[in-house]
Structure formats: C-alpha cells, structure tokens
Write a protein that holds these residues in place. Structure first.
Motif, PDB file in Angstrom:
ATOM      1  N   GLY A 262       0.830  -1.198   0.000  1.00 52.28           N
ATOM      2  CA  GLY A 262       0.000   0.000   0.000  1.00 52.28           C
ATOM      3  C   GLY A 262       0.866   1.250   0.000  1.00 52.28           C
ATOM      4  O   GLY A 262       1.858   1.327   0.736  1.00 52.28           O
ATOM      5  N   ILE A 263       0.507   2.227  -0.849  1.00 47.65           N
ATOM      6  CA  ILE A 263       1.213   3.504  -0.908  1.00 47.65           C
ATOM      7  C   ILE A 263       0.206   4.608  -0.603  1.00 47.65           C
ATOM      8  O   ILE A 263      -0.755   4.813  -1.353  1.00 47.65           O
ATOM      9  N   VAL A 274      -5.247   4.770   0.028  1.00 45.82           N
ATOM     10  CA  VAL A 274      -4.077   3.897  -0.006  1.00 45.82           C
ATOM     11  C   VAL A 274      -4.277   2.836  -1.083  1.00 45.82           C
ATOM     12  O   VAL A 274      -4.737   1.727  -0.803  1.00 45.82           O
ATOM     13  N   PRO A 275      -3.938   3.147  -2.340  1.00 46.04           N
ATOM     14  CA  PRO A 275      -3.989   2.121  -3.381  1.00 46.04           C
ATOM     15  C   PRO A 275      -2.892   1.082  -3.160  1.00 46.04           C
ATOM     16  O   PRO A 275      -1.884   1.362  -2.507  1.00 46.04           O
ATOM     17  N   VAL A 276      -3.097  -0.099  -3.719  1.00 48.13           N
ATOM     18  CA  VAL A 276      -2.223  -1.241  -3.437  1.00 48.13           C
ATOM     19  C   VAL A 276      -1.524  -1.710  -4.705  1.00 48.13           C
ATOM     20  O   VAL A 276      -2.163  -1.905  -5.745  1.00 48.13           O
ATOM     21  N   PRO A 306     -12.489  -0.812  -6.730  1.00 49.31           N
ATOM     22  CA  PRO A 306     -12.429  -1.391  -5.379  1.00 49.31           C
ATOM     23  C   PRO A 306     -11.233  -2.318  -5.190  1.00 49.31           C
ATOM     24  O   PRO A 306     -10.638  -2.354  -4.106  1.00 49.31           O
ATOM     25  N   ASP A 307     -10.844  -3.062  -6.232  1.00 49.87           N
ATOM     26  CA  ASP A 307      -9.698  -3.963  -6.118  1.00 49.87           C
ATOM     27  C   ASP A 307      -8.394  -3.199  -5.916  1.00 49.87           C
ATOM     28  O   ASP A 307      -7.437  -3.739  -5.342  1.00 49.87           O
ATOM     29  N   ASP A 308      -8.328  -1.950  -6.397  1.00 46.61           N
ATOM     30  CA  ASP A 308      -7.105  -1.158  -6.276  1.00 46.61           C
ATOM     31  C   ASP A 308      -6.810  -0.745  -4.847  1.00 46.61           C
ATOM     32  O   ASP A 308      -5.675  -0.356  -4.538  1.00 46.61           O
ATOM     33  N   VAL A 309      -7.803  -0.772  -3.972  1.00 46.74           N
ATOM     34  CA  VAL A 309      -7.606  -0.302  -2.604  1.00 46.74           C
ATOM     35  C   VAL A 309      -7.826  -1.421  -1.584  1.00 46.74           C
ATOM     36  O   VAL A 309      -7.946  -1.153  -0.385  1.00 46.74           O
ATOM     37  N   ALA A 310      -7.852  -2.651  -2.044  1.00 45.93           N
ATOM     38  CA  ALA A 310      -8.126  -3.777  -1.140  1.00 45.93           C
ATOM     39  C   ALA A 310      -6.941  -4.733  -1.093  1.00 45.93           C
ATOM     40  O   ALA A 310      -6.166  -4.835  -2.038  1.00 45.93           O
TER      41      ALA A 310
END
Length: 399
Positions: A262-263, A274-276, A306-310
């Motif tokens: 996460g960044i 916090v995208p991952v 949603p997948d970008d932040v999970a």
C-alpha cells in the motif's frame, strides 16, 4: 415484492472505497428492474469523495429491485439493489445512459450560478467532479485558468481533509462564534478509523537513521523520487522478515507470501487513499516507480477500482516531501506495520575511513520510522527489519 420459491435474492451493496470513505452516491443505473444481468457485469456507477467507479453484479440473475435511486447518497454497506438468481428476465436489457451530476456538484453549481456545461470534467468518462467546479470558480475569480496540479504531489498518510467550502452566512441570533463548528462527516470518519486502529493495536514506533547518499545518486539517474527505491528495499526486507508482511484480524494472525504494498496518496482537501501495488516483490525499483505514478494519477482522477484499494499487506507513507523529520504513523488495519519515510536532509555526521580514522562529513540522511503492533511483533524484530531496509539503502548499487 415477492419471489418464487426457487429464487434467491442477492444484495448489491455500496462498496468500501478506502478507510475514510463513509458514503457514496449512485450516479447512474445501467440495468432496470426485470432485466437479466451476468456476474461481474456493471449494473450501476457510483461516486465518492475519492473514487468514481462501477459496481459489478455479485451474481448472475435478474435485477429484482432498485433500492437506492440515482442521485441518492447512502452509507457504505447500504443495500443498493437486489438480484434474483432463480428468476427469468421480464424484458431485454437496454436503457438510456442518462448522465447525472452528484448532489455535491449540483449544490455548488446552484450556489454560485455555474453552468455545468461550461465545466470540463476530469472524472471517469469526463464526469464533472466537485474539484472541477471549484477549479472553475477559482479560475473565474482570478480571471485566468486554474493552474495545473504538480506532476508528483506529495504522498503521505496523514489526511489534510477539510470541510468543503460553503458560502458565508450571518451567524444565527444568539449564536456564540467561540463555540466553533461540528466536524465534517469525512473528518469524523477519518478520525474514527485512526482511533479504532490505536484502540485495536498495541502500537509502538521504532526509528532508525539511514545514509541516503547512494539512493540520491540512483534516483537522480532514474529521474524519480527516493520513494520507489525505498519501496524496493522494504519489499526485499519483508521477504527476509515475513512476520511483518502480515495481517492480524481479531486473534487470527496470517503471514502472506506475496507483498501487496500500500502507498498512501494525498488527495488534497479530499483526504487520502491507499492504493495497493499487488505482487510488489516481482517489480524492480523502476517498475515500482511506474506503478506508484500510475496509481497516484488514477487516485487523483478518481479512477481507482475497489480492487485497487483492497488486500494490502504492508503500507509505506512518505510525509518527508513536506519536510517533516519524524512522525508516528498509524497502522493501516488489519496490517501489523507501516513504514514512514521522512525528509532527506544534509547533516554533518561522523564517518570512518578504511583505516579507522574518524572525520566529519556532510551526508544526506533520513529517518525511517516503523509503527508496529506489539500483539504480533516484538521490538527486536522491528529493529532487525529497519536495519535490513537501511542496509539495502546504504549499499544501493546503480542498476
């Protein structure tokens, strides 16, 4: 509404789009009640303060009912619609894609008499966002176009969110100006998440100073910031100390094989997200730089999914771009640690040459901070991890 004995209803809910997002607005329905839908087919579009995205159908079937109409704003987790998995479609799919402005955009436009047709949208498919309307107003007031955002604004974890601007109003009769204002819903949500993390984790923080001379030379050669190089060093250290690449949900502690990094990205007045970066262990420093820039740009354009932040397993925050020297980051639950990168500054330090002689030298230094959960980790392990990150940074080779 009734259903047949063989029909099973599946709820479609407002997704969680980041830890500080409390609510979302349904912008458009792509499917009407009675129409057939396939699993993962887009059935509606939603907008939050941080992300515009599409909501996929969780199952195949027929859209039995729409609970939340276009234009309505509801809390995360609210049921938006229901899909009947054993029903036959009443009619073929197909509806006009009428576009809607979010309630926030409509309200600001009405208050300032803005013709939204004149506002250039920067959201998904050119949708007009709150930021676009505010930028349009700023440009009008200044008599010139709004200045473009910096190519790489700071990435950090602490949210600078402030309540959205509202027109000045005269105080009500008998009101005491000293009483102040109630915190916004967004500010309360961010605060609740931070407080929940501090109440849940046994948070400790360890700091360690690192010489960034080699990293500074390497990042200038790559044309990037130090963050991707620090990220690569952290990923390698997590492979050496996998206990930190973990989550603790209640009493269930789980180490993860892959590093989903996460960044923390600042969204200015809209808070943070916090995208991952999934499978970060497979990326070089150059590859991480590309992914960080891509995710940050899509985050600010509200184009994350949603997948970008999970699914993050470890987080890095970088408040050093603001010049800060030391901080205590809050752990991103349910992870067990978060790495903090502070400003790189030149300091006089003692160095020792190959013959053992000490001397004073000016070196670029930074402070690495690690907040960690004492329920899952011990101080020795935290120090060993930070030492591994520092060792890799101080011995970085040009490649």
């Amino acid at each position: 509404m009734t259903s047949s004995p063989t029909e099973q209803l599946v709820d479609v809910t407002m997704p969680q789009m980041g830890v500080s997002v409390a609510e979302g607005t349904v912008v458009e329905w792509r499917v009407a009640p009675g129409e057939a839908v396939a699993a993962e087919q887009t059935i509606c579009e939603i907008s939050t303060d941080k992300i515009d995205t599409e909501v996929p159908a969780p199952a195949s079937g027929v859209l039995a009912e729409i609970v939340v109409q276009a234009g309505e704003t509801v809390d995360v987790g609210t049921v938006l619609a229901r899909i009947g998995t054993g029903a036959a479609p009443a009619h073929a799919a197909g509806n006009g894609h009428s576009r809607h402005y979010s309630p926030v955009v409509t309200r600001i436009a009405a208050e300032h008499h803005v013709d939204l047709a004149q506002v250039t949208g920067t959201g998904r498919d050119g949708r007009v966002r709150k930021q676009d309307v505010l930028a349009f107003l700023d440009a009008q007031r200044a008599g010139e176009r709004a200045a473009p955002a910096p190519a790489e604004p700071p990435l950090h974890i602490e949210s600078p969110y402030r309540p959205e601007p509202a027109p000045a109003a005269a105080p009500a009769a008998g009101a005491d100006p000293a009483e102040g204002e109630t915190l916004s819903r967004m500010r309360r949500q961010i605060g609740a998440h931070m407080k929940r993390s501090l109440d849940t984790a046994a948070t400790c923080t360890t700091w360690m100073e690192a010489d960034m001379g080699r990293v500074e030379a390497a990042r200038r050669a790559l044309g990037t910031t130090a963050l991707p190089l620090v990220a690569r060093a952290a990923v390698e250290a997590l492979r050496e100390f996998p206990a930190l690449n973990a989550t603790l949900d209640g009493e269930r502690y789980r180490q993860h094989d892959a590093v989903h990094l996460g960044i923390a990205v600042s969204l200015g007045e809209d808070g943070l997200i916090v995208p991952v970066i999934r499978d970060a262990q497979e990326l070089s420093a150059e590859g991480l730089a590309v992914r960080i820039r891509d995710l940050a740009a899509r985050a600010r354009a509200k184009q994350l999914t949603p997948d970008d932040v999970a699914g993050g397993t470890f987080t890095i925050t970088n408040p050093g771009q603001y010049g800060s020297l030391m901080a205590t980051p809050v752990i991103n639950q349910p992870q067990v640690a978060i790495l903090d990168l502070e400003a790189v500054v030149k300091r006089p330090i003692v160095v020792t040459d190959d013959e053992g002689n000490d001397m004073i030298a000016i070196r670029p230094q930074t402070v690495l901070g690690l907040s960690w959960d004492h329920r899952a980790l011990d101080g020795v392990l935290a120090a060993q991890f930070l030492g591994a990150v520092r060792r890799r940074l101080e011995s970085w080779e040009h490649h």
